[in-house]
Scaffold this active site. Structure first.
Site, PDB file in Angstrom:
ATOM      1  N   SER A   1     -43.236  58.568 -29.243  1.00  0.00           N
ATOM      2  CA  SER A   1     -44.049  59.768 -29.408  1.00  0.00           C
ATOM      3  C   SER A   1     -45.203  59.494 -30.382  1.00  0.00           C
ATOM      4  O   SER A   1     -46.064  58.664 -30.089  1.00  0.00           O
ATOM      5  CB  SER A   1     -43.166  60.929 -29.867  1.00  0.00           C
ATOM      6  OG  SER A   1     -43.841  62.160 -29.749  1.00  0.00           O
TER       7      SER A   1
ATOM      8  N   ASP B   1     -41.829  64.072 -18.567  1.00  0.00           N
ATOM      9  CA  ASP B   1     -42.027  64.417 -19.981  1.00  0.00           C
ATOM     10  C   ASP B   1     -42.541  65.854 -20.087  1.00  0.00           C
ATOM     11  O   ASP B   1     -43.559  66.210 -19.504  1.00  0.00           O
ATOM     12  CB  ASP B   1     -43.037  63.454 -20.615  1.00  0.00           C
ATOM     13  CG  ASP B   1     -43.085  63.557 -22.125  1.00  0.00           C
ATOM     14  OD1 ASP B   1     -42.822  64.649 -22.666  1.00  0.00           O
ATOM     15  OD2 ASP B   1     -43.377  62.536 -22.784  1.00  0.00           O
TER      16      ASP B   1
ATOM     17  N   HIS C   1     -39.106  63.768 -22.495  1.00  0.00           N
ATOM     18  CA  HIS C   1     -39.690  63.113 -23.665  1.00  0.00           C
ATOM     19  C   HIS C   1     -38.698  62.145 -24.306  1.00  0.00           C
ATOM     20  O   HIS C   1     -39.069  61.080 -24.772  1.00  0.00           O
ATOM     21  CB  HIS C   1     -40.133  64.166 -24.678  1.00  0.00           C
ATOM     22  CG  HIS C   1     -41.006  63.623 -25.764  1.00  0.00           C
ATOM     23  ND1 HIS C   1     -42.206  62.988 -25.516  1.00  0.00           N
ATOM     24  CD2 HIS C   1     -40.858  63.605 -27.115  1.00  0.00           C
ATOM     25  CE1 HIS C   1     -42.753  62.613 -26.648  1.00  0.00           C
ATOM     26  NE2 HIS C   1     -41.959  62.968 -27.641  1.00  0.00           N
TER      27      HIS C   1
END
Length: 799
Positions: free
Chosen positions: A660, A733, A767
């Site tokens: 991330s 995601d 994610h």
């Protein structure tokens, strides 16, 4: 049909040519990842029993890929009519704290169950069970473990938790699938017209949300699945009492006297710009029969919230404990805009049954309201407020009816871990209400206990009048032991969760006055092959004097002086001052679990791993990202210099990695330095023009700080990424800002400039990566990439 076939014929060759089978990493990695995890632990409300919940940490891709649709910010399993399942709970066991014998709950074999919930008196446990035709409600006897299903009903959890215990422990408030719901609406094969959006003077600076509604058909499908029927289920005979008409309920709770219900209900018009929780909605009070008593507020679509602000109107609406039926909520006084200069940003309102009078203003709050903690004293409350300008947290103690006597008890930087006083300990009172544990003027606080040598969790006794603190318990300096619960009504006996570098977490009864310890559980090391792994906290300084740290892992059997290839894993965080930025967080004494696609798996393949290397970005909150690149490069160099000085790494064979915002950091480090041989970036965002209304803690828009947005975007400097980079992204995601296109476009940019990159898109993954197959594949990709470009790198002289 011909048109559809032509479309498939065009798309399929690309998909087939790009798709490969799932890989496996080395055998020892697979064995560790597949080891049985220790169960989740839930202490009963009476604090006399423990519930152990078994689960599969990595469900199969078959489980993860069950059909789901993406609507209004949700993932909906269309087979079950529920939220998408990403964790499999498989069974549970009950253990009385004073007994050694455990009772297994007789859940049917191979069941997929929901997370269980104790009744208020600890006599029963409620949970759901997924079936082919929907979700069952089950009740288990906490003494015998006998569990039975409530026949004839199906629950839904699309917008809210599917059930809540009532105070008598004999009834549950539930969300039922409405009778006669029928089939899912069919899409029209012929469009009714174009999709149109229009703006004129409206300032809407919302985040780049994903999985939003796109057209009227989506609206109909969302309404179909999200609508529920509120009802009371009597567990003795399975009878059902319906409450009101079906609706789109995002939150429901009963008043302490159970004569009223507080609801948040969605209604049309919906929005194509924001998730469901910002849709048109109302806060309502119903009576026990399900009839409307009062409407607290009608709120429009919230798509004009100021950046880092809040919406106008009642929020955090809740029942006040220790009153029969008294509501409290908060409202913005600054239009929700943090940039407005006002003496008070929020006000607290209250309204008591029968709600015939007007709501009363209880107090004004100087900064932004951040939460209530209601004490065991009637009208006693602790409230937090957050000063955005200073990143400052203040806690005030007061009687909500006497704001003039309010007392500030904590006042510190929100990032100051060393001075963090901990959070209040809660318990269930005899009336079935959760309140802060309290004895006279004393409450109890439990915290991480961050120190410059690592975390040492604690339990404190704190006096709300004198502000004096007494330490009741503190973890030792060679382990990590944290408070879990008091036992029954005692304040001298507690349950702790104990672990050390070599000992997996287990639960212990601690008799504080007598310093006596009784072990409750005996969970084994799931990966004994890593027993010899070395783990230590290392500290070092950045060139500008900022203190930095990280946890160094070395393989079992490491020989002093051996220089290893290294993986540096990090995630940048923002701070206002060097003092808090340099604080140590975490502990080298914690047991190391290797789960998912943890970078610590690299230790099994002969790498040194520096985990959570601090990458502080320090400065004025309005402008700190102006020097983001310079600060992370300086921090990375300091880490490599330290490891090189220690003689544990070959500085010419170091990879940088992150997930991330850590992936964003990784790509920037490759673009702006020559410190690393390769990079591994997972689920990142690389083009900040695609997140134009802020990212992470950035407060300016793209148009207010264009140069900064472009400077920190690795996409802008793709031509300078001259080290190999592995890009991994979940194909589904759903995190705001990290669309898969971020990785796809960076890959294309690097490819177009002759760089070396590999793009891996994981089917059905979000994610974070959930399935066993995906996690094993990610580890295989990461290890192969690092072996090729770092570990087995051809040496062409030192840089």
């Amino acid at each position: 049909m011909k048109k559809l076939f032509t479309m498939i014929a065009v798309v399929l060759p690309f998909v087939v040519s790009a798709q490969t089978k799932y890989k496996l990493p080395p055998k020892e990695v697979v064995e560790i990842l597949d080891a049985t995890p220790t169960p989740f632990v839930v202490v009963s409300p009476q604090r006399d029993a423990i519930l152990f919940v078994d689960f599969k940490p990595h469900p199969s891709i078959d489980f993860i890929s069950r059909p789901f649709i993406r609507l209004a910010g949700l993932r909906i399993n269309t087979e079950l009519g529920t939220r998408q399942r990403l964790t499999q709970y498989t069974g549970m066991t009950i253990r009385r704290i004073t007994e050694k014998i455990a009772v297994k709950v007789n859940v049917p074999l191979n069941s997929d169950i929901g997370f269980p919930v104790w009744s208020n008196d600890g006599s029963k446990i409620a949970f759901t069970r997924d079936l082919a035709d929907g979700v069952e409600l089950w009740i288990a006897d906490a003494m015998t473990g006998k569990a039975t299903a409530i026949k004839g009903i199906r629950l839904t959890d699309i917008l809210d938790t599917p059930f809540e215990w009532m105070k008598d422990n004999a009834r549950l408030l539930v969300h039922l699938v409405p009778e006669g719901r029928g089939k899912t609406p069919e899409p029209s094969m012929v469009p009714q017209g174009p999709i149109i959006d229009e703006t004129a003077g409206k300032v809407s600076r919302m985040a780049t949300f994903q999985d939003l509604l796109k057209n009227p058909y989506d609206e109909n499908v969302f309404e179909h699945y999200a609508t529920s029927q509120l009802a009371i289920v009597h567990i003795s005979d399975g009878s059902v009492t319906k409450l009101g008409k079906p609706g789109l309920f995002t939150a429901v709770s009963s008043s302490p006297d159970e004569k009223y219900f507080l609801l948040t209900k969605l209604r049309r018009p919906f929005s194509y710009r924001v998730p469901y929780f910002y849709f048109t909605r109302s806060n309502e009070v119903w009576n026990a029969k399900g009839s409307l008593v009062k409407t607290i507020a009608e709120l429009p679509i919230s798509d004009e919230i100021p950046q880092q602000g809040t919406y106008v109107g009642p929020r955090a609406v809740q029942w006040q404990p220790l009153h029969n039926a008294k509501l409290v909520w908060v409202e913005a006084l600054d239009g929700g805009d943090p940039l407005k200069k006002v003496p008070h940003r929020d006000k607290v309102m209250s309204w008591e049954a029968p709600f015939n009078d007007q709501p009363r203003e209880a107090l004004k709050i100087q900064h932004r309201f951040a939460g209530f903690d209601w004490t065991a004293t009637r009208d006693g409350v602790l409230y937090d407020e957050y000063d955005r300008d200073r990143r400052w947290r203040t806690t005030t103690s007061m009687n909500i009816n006497k704001p003039a006597e309010a007392k500030k008890i904590f006042d510190l930087s929100a990032r100051d871990s060393y001075k963090d006083p901990g959070r209040p300990v809660y318990e269930m009172n005899q009336g079935g209400e959760r309140v802060v544990a309290q004895e006279g003027d004393w409450i109890y606080l439990a915290g991480r206990g961050a120190t410059d040598q690592g975390d040492r969790p604690f339990l404190d006794k704190f006096n709300l009048e004198t502000l004096r603190s007494e330490r009741l318990f503190r973890s030792g300096d060679t382990s990590v032991e944290q408070f879990t619960s008091f036992i029954k009504n005692s304040r001298s006996e507690i349950i702790t969760r104990y672990e050390s570098k070599a000992e997996p977490p287990n639960y212990v009864v601690v008799d504080i006055p007598n310093n006596k310890r009784t072990v409750l559980t005996d969970f084994k090391d799931p990966a004994p092959q890593l027993t010899g792994m070395r783990k230590e906290l290392i500290k070092y300084k950045r060139a500008d004097g900022v203190d930095l740290s990280g946890t160094l892992y070395l393989p079992p059997g490491y020989r002093e002086g051996t220089r290893l290839p290294c993986l540096l894993w990090a995630y940048p965080l923002e701070y206002s001052d060097p003092g808090t930025a340099g604080q140590v967080r975490g502990s080298p004494n914690a047991f190391t679990f290797l789960r998912g696609s943890s970078p610590i798996f690299f230790v099994t393949q002969g790498y040194a791993v520096l985990m959570d290397a601090t990458m502080p970005v320090i400065g004025d909150p309005e402008t700190m990202n102006n020097t983001f690149v310079e600060q992370i490069v300086s921090s990375a160099k300091a880490a490599i210099d330290k490891l090189d000085e220690m003689g544990v790494i070959d500085r010419n064979r170091v990879a940088v990695a992150g997930h991330s915002y850590g992936a964003f950091m990784t790509a920037n480090l490759l673009a702006h330095s020559d410190l690393f041989s390769a990079g591994l970036a997972r689920s990142g965002a690389y083009n900040r023009s695609l997140t134009p209304f802020g990212f992470q803690s950035e407060r300016r828009t793209f148009w207010e700080a264009t140069d900064t947005y472009m400077k920190v975007s690795p996409f802008t400097y793709a031509h300078k990424i001259n080290e190999p980079i592995l890009l991994i992204h979940g194909e589904a995601d759903n995190n705001s800002g990290t669309y898969p296109i971020q990785s796809q476009r960076l890959f294309e940019a690097i490819k177009g400039n002759g760089g070396t990159a590999r793009l891996v898109l994981l089917p059905f993954e979000s994610h974070g990566y959930a399935s066993r197959e995906s996690n094993l594949h990610v580890l295989a990709e990461m290890l192969e990439w690092a072996d090729k470009y770092v570990k087995n790198k051809v040496q062409i002289g030192a840089r």
